[in-house]
Write an enzyme that holds these catalytic residues in place. Structure first.
Site, short mmCIF file in Angstrom:
data_model
loop_
_atom_site.label_atom_id
_atom_site.label_comp_id
_atom_site.label_asym_id
_atom_site.label_seq_id
_atom_site.Cartn_x
_atom_site.Cartn_y
_atom_site.Cartn_z
N ASP A 8 0.21 33.92 12.37
CA ASP A 8 0.38 35.28 12.89
C ASP A 8 1.61 35.86 12.20
OD1 ASP A 8 2.60 34.20 14.15
OD2 ASP A 8 2.03 34.80 16.17
N CYS A 65 2.75 29.85 13.63
CA CYS A 65 3.13 31.06 14.37
C CYS A 65 4.64 30.98 14.61
CB CYS A 65 2.32 31.23 15.65
SG CYS A 65 2.56 29.97 16.92
N THR A 67 6.53 29.88 17.12
CA THR A 67 6.94 28.56 17.62
C THR A 67 6.01 27.44 17.15
OG1 THR A 67 5.56 28.87 19.57
CG2 THR A 67 7.89 29.53 19.75
N GLY A 68 4.81 27.79 16.74
CA GLY A 68 3.77 26.80 16.44
C GLY A 68 2.96 26.45 17.68
N HIS A 98 -1.47 7.71 13.61
CA HIS A 98 -1.94 7.34 14.94
C HIS A 98 -3.02 8.26 15.50
CE1 HIS A 98 2.01 4.96 15.97
NE2 HIS A 98 1.46 4.59 14.82
N HIS A 133 -5.90 2.47 16.94
CA HIS A 133 -5.88 3.93 17.14
C HIS A 133 -7.29 4.54 17.11
CE1 HIS A 133 -1.59 3.66 16.90
NE2 HIS A 133 -1.68 3.06 15.72
C1 RB5 Z 1 4.67 36.17 18.56
O1 RB5 Z 1 5.73 37.00 18.93
C2 RB5 Z 1 4.84 34.77 19.14
O2 RB5 Z 1 4.61 34.80 20.50
C3 RB5 Z 1 3.93 33.80 18.44
O3 RB5 Z 1 4.20 33.79 17.08
C4 RB5 Z 1 4.00 32.36 18.89
O4 RB5 Z 1 5.32 31.91 18.89
C5 RB5 Z 1 3.27 32.03 20.10
O5 RB5 Z 1 3.20 30.86 20.52
#
Ligand code: RB5
Length: 146
Positions: A8, A65, A67-68, A98, A133
């Site tokens: 994103d 994204c 945070t991922g 694993h 695993h």
């Molecule tokens: C976008 O602002 C943010 O929420 C997205 O990139 C992500 O971190 C969501 O988990």
């Protein structure tokens, strides 16, 4: 390796650097978007990318994204996907050994480019250990198929 990539806006900048790095490593890359840092919704990109990995059009996927976390939640809703959110190299190595993870998620606002490249390299290069695993992965697959 054929690799599908998505992000994103929060992961866009890191994704462009990872795509360039994958090219340097000789991989073939398909970018499922987004294509700018304009605000978008991560499920719109994570679901199509994860489906393309689940149906074996691509061998692996990388989702980024802010945070991922958002992309990893989406990817793990798709049957056949084992998506691992990694912020360090050891986790990337162990999730291949694993969990036989087929999608790597990273946070563009959490880790730096050099860490992301190191995570990507080890995640792509490390094979699944199998053995004990394998049975655990089979239990995940059985649960999905219920
Ligand atoms: C976008 O602002 C943010 O929420 C997205 O990139 C992500 O971190 C969501 O988990």
């Amino acid at each position: 390796m054929k690799i599908a990539v998505c992000s994103d806006h929060g992961g866009y900048e890191l994704k462009t650097k990872i795509i360039a790095y994958l090219g340097e490593l000789g991989h073939s890359v398909m970018d499922f978007g987004c294509y700018s840092d304009k605000s978008v919704d991560y499920p719109d990109f994570a679901f199509p990318m994860a489906k393309a990995v689940a149906t074996h059009v691509f061998e692996r996927g990388i989702a980024i994204c802010g945070t991922g976390i958002g992309v990893s939640i989406c990817c793990n809703k798709v049957k056949g996907i084992r998506c691992a959110l990694c912020g360090d190299v050891l986790s990337a190595e162990l999730t291949r050994k694993h969990n036989d993870s087929n999608i790597l998620a990273m946070g563009g606002r959490i880790i730096g480019v050099e860490t992301a490249k190191a995570i990507t390299k080890v995640w792509l290069d490390t094979p699944f250990d199998g053995g004990r695993h394998e049975g655990r992965i089979n239990k995940i697959t059985e649960f999905e198929n219920k």
